[in-house]
Enzyme design. Structure first.
Site, mmCIF file in Angstrom:
data_model
loop_
_atom_site.group_PDB
_atom_site.id
_atom_site.type_symbol
_atom_site.label_atom_id
_atom_site.label_comp_id
_atom_site.label_asym_id
_atom_site.label_seq_id
_atom_site.Cartn_x
_atom_site.Cartn_y
_atom_site.Cartn_z
ATOM 1 N N LYS A 1 -0.463 -4.238 -3.416
ATOM 2 C CA LYS A 1 -1.786 -3.716 -3.037
ATOM 3 C C LYS A 1 -1.948 -2.314 -3.619
ATOM 4 O O LYS A 1 -1.366 -1.356 -3.115
ATOM 5 C CB LYS A 1 -1.964 -3.672 -1.522
ATOM 6 C CG LYS A 1 -3.322 -3.135 -1.081
ATOM 7 C CD LYS A 1 -3.454 -3.136 0.431
ATOM 8 C CE LYS A 1 -4.810 -2.592 0.865
ATOM 9 N NZ LYS A 1 -4.958 -1.145 0.618
ATOM 10 N N SER A 46 0.823 -1.212 0.000
ATOM 11 C CA SER A 46 0.000 0.000 0.000
ATOM 12 C C SER A 46 0.857 1.261 0.000
ATOM 13 O O SER A 46 1.579 1.525 -0.951
ATOM 14 C CB SER A 46 -0.945 -0.055 1.212
ATOM 15 O OG SER A 46 -1.904 0.954 1.168
ATOM 16 N N ASP A 67 10.133 5.297 -9.819
ATOM 17 C CA ASP A 67 9.638 5.944 -11.037
ATOM 18 C C ASP A 67 10.286 7.297 -11.285
ATOM 19 O O ASP A 67 10.474 7.714 -12.431
ATOM 20 C CB ASP A 67 8.118 6.116 -10.960
ATOM 21 C CG ASP A 67 7.379 4.801 -11.190
ATOM 22 O OD1 ASP A 67 8.029 3.798 -11.501
ATOM 23 O OD2 ASP A 67 6.134 4.796 -11.065
#
Length: 549
Positions: A315, A290, A301
């Site tokens: 998740k 999460s 990223d």
């Protein structure tokens, strides 16, 4: 012109009527099924052979209904209000201890620093016999945990048996607000390297990480290890606040997409960056989920730091808390979240399942490639794939057996009972003398286990018996079993280092609580050692983030 306007108006009217019709039909379906449920409940209440509990039946029905959706949509009745508070705030009313089953008993396995349990004098290893004069003999550890939690300010009478002395004692313990720390430990771990262990993303996690980061900078930190291993997540906005330490203001960290417009949002950093150049390694594992995946995914990223460890949980769903009547609540999945590259980390598709196949784990073959800021290729493979994978370290069978049989736990309690103090947690080690003492402790204990080799031999025996070969092979079979038994006897020495490290942490936690356990483990944690190597090898660090082979 008039004809076009008429057609447009007619089309809008048709779509509006269709929408109203669909909504009316949907509302009717809800009303119809609620009425059916109420009718069933009334009939059961009036005609069932035994008395029923409407509250229990309703909880069972709601739980079964939500179970058909996804595991994160959960109903919390009033009786579970403390569990609900713990989930959302990291706080609950209780005595500040961890309990576990131990044979037929429930025992205290850990005490929180500064907690009512610690102040009252309770210790790890204490067997809980009674709470408020009610026996715990027929209760599970979950039952006992529920009883121990409650309204802050209320007092419990806890009767325990202390194995180290054999005595039975009664303690009066007043419940307080127990706040599980977002950061159980942070500090400098040598070579100008800072370390922050973040266990959860509850309220104020962001501000606490910022404060820890600034303090470490003042102490000379030039590199950072951010440890998100075993962090199951929490509040999305706290993840964004943490990323704001490392990236500029206005950078997209996550976006969400839901069924209704209110659940479709973009989350950007809102404040000036604190330090956008410090080298960072983010540690993750299969239990990082999460919000942990938002932070580690954003680092990856945006090519802002190196992600190291094991593939994360996967998740990518967002939940909101909805208050219901009678002090109950519903945690409901409202959207999916996406990290800066545009990928979603969700591992299992709960929304396209059917009654035959159930939920679908998304295969790697369907993974879509995405690009990081520097042009590295990453995939939506259900979780964050680390930039640097660390080896899977499976515990030895002998260590697993010692832990499951509570023998390390019991020895640590015995040691604590004999020694009032020990050296600082970073200095404490299990030396040869202490390990010999542990081996002596084990002499009359049962901790045998079945090895993988023994399982395979047993299967081979069964096959040989079926094929009528066993009579010929029996001498060889018994000889191999004997050799395996001989090797198993040596395993306490073969895996001495691994067992010693676990035993060391289990003893230290008795004196210095969870913070001490973390400090003690830092010196031999292989992921920490590898993280420091990457941070201090500038060329390797930059090469990883550049994506160059």
């Amino acid at each position: 012109m008039k004809r076009t306007l008429f057609l447009r108006t007619a089309i809008i009217a048709i779509f509006s009527l269709s929408f109203i019709s669909l909504k009316a039909q949907h509302d009717f379906e809800i009303a119809k099924n609620v009425d059916i449920f109420i009718s069933v409940m009334k009939e059961l209440n009036s005609k069932y052979a035994e008395d029923i509990s409407p509250t229990d039946l309703t909880k069972t029905a709601v739980d079964a209904m939500l179970k058909s959706l996804d595991p994160y949509t959960i109903y919390y009745p009033e009786s579970q209000i403390e569990d609900f508070r713990l989930m959302t705030t990291g706080q609950y009313g209780g005595i500040g201890s961890v309990i576990q089953p131990h044979g037929d008993n429930v025992v205290i396995s850990e005490i929180f620093e500064g907690s009512p349990a610690a102040e009252a004098g309770l210790l790890a290893g204490d067997i809980i016999l009674k709470i408020n004069n009610q026996s715990t003999a027929d209760k599970t550890s979950d039952d006992v945990s529920t009883i121990l939690k409650g309204e802050p300010g209320s007092t419990l009478s806890i009767e325990i048996k202390r194995p180290a002395t054999g005595k039975t004692q009664t303690f009066q313990v007043t419940r307080r607000e127990i706040k599980l720390p977002n950061i159980p430990y942070y500090g400098i771990i040598g070579d100008n390297t800072g370390y922050i262990k973040l266990d959860q993303f509850t309220e104020k996690a962001g501000s606490e990480v910022i404060a820890a980061f600034k303090e470490l900078k003042e102490k000379g930190m030039q590199y950072l290890v951010l440890d998100l291993r075993n962090n199951g997540g929490g509040l999305l906005h706290e993840a964004v606040n943490i990323m704001n330490i490392f990236v500029d203001q206005g950078v997209v960290i996550a976006s969400t997409k839901g069924k209704i417009p209110e659940q479709t949002n973009t989350f950007r950093t809102r404040n000036p960056v604190i330090d956008k150049n410090i080298p960072v390694v983010v540690l993750v594992n299969e239990h990082s989920a999460s919000a942990s995946e938002i932070v580690s995914g954003a680092f990856q990223d945006l090519d802002r730091g190196v992600v190291m460890g094991k593939k994360t949980f996967g998740k990518g769903l967002v939940q909101n808390i909805v208050p219901l009547s009678y002090n109950t609540s519903l945690k409901i999945t409202v959207s999916k979240y996406y990290i800066p590259s545009g990928r979603c980390v969700q591992n299992i598709d709960y929304f396209t399942k059917d009654t035959l196949t159930g939920s679908i784990e998304i295969p790697d073959s369907l993974a879509t490639p995405y690009k990081t800021k520097n042009g590295r290729t990453v995939y939506d493979k259900g979780g964050i794939e680390p930039d640097v994978k660390t080896p899977e370290l499976q515990p030895s069978n002998i260590l697993v057996s010692l832990v499951l049989n509570n023998l390390i736990f019991d020895f640590a309690n015995q040691y604590h009972g004999k020694h009032e103090t020990i050296v600082a947690p970073q200095q404490f080690k299990v030396d040869d003398a202490l390990y010999s003492e542990f081996l002596h402790f084990l002499k009359d204990k049962e901790y045998d286990y079945t090895s993988q080799s023994e399982y395979i031999l047993e299967e081979l025996k069964e096959i040989a018996e079926e094929e009528k070969y066993y009579e010929t092979l029996e001498p060889l079979y018994k000889e191999m079993l004997a050799k395996i038994d001989a090797e198993k006897e040596k395993e306490l020495l073969k895996f001495k280092q691994e067992i010693s490290e676990y035993l060391s942490s289990e003893i230290v936690v008795r004196y210095y609580y969870n913070k001490g356990r973390i400090i003690n483990m830092l010196s031999y944690d292989p992921d920490i050692i590898e993280a420091k190597k990457v941070l201090h090898d500038s060329a390797r660090y930059k090469k990883i983030l550049s994506g160059k082979k």
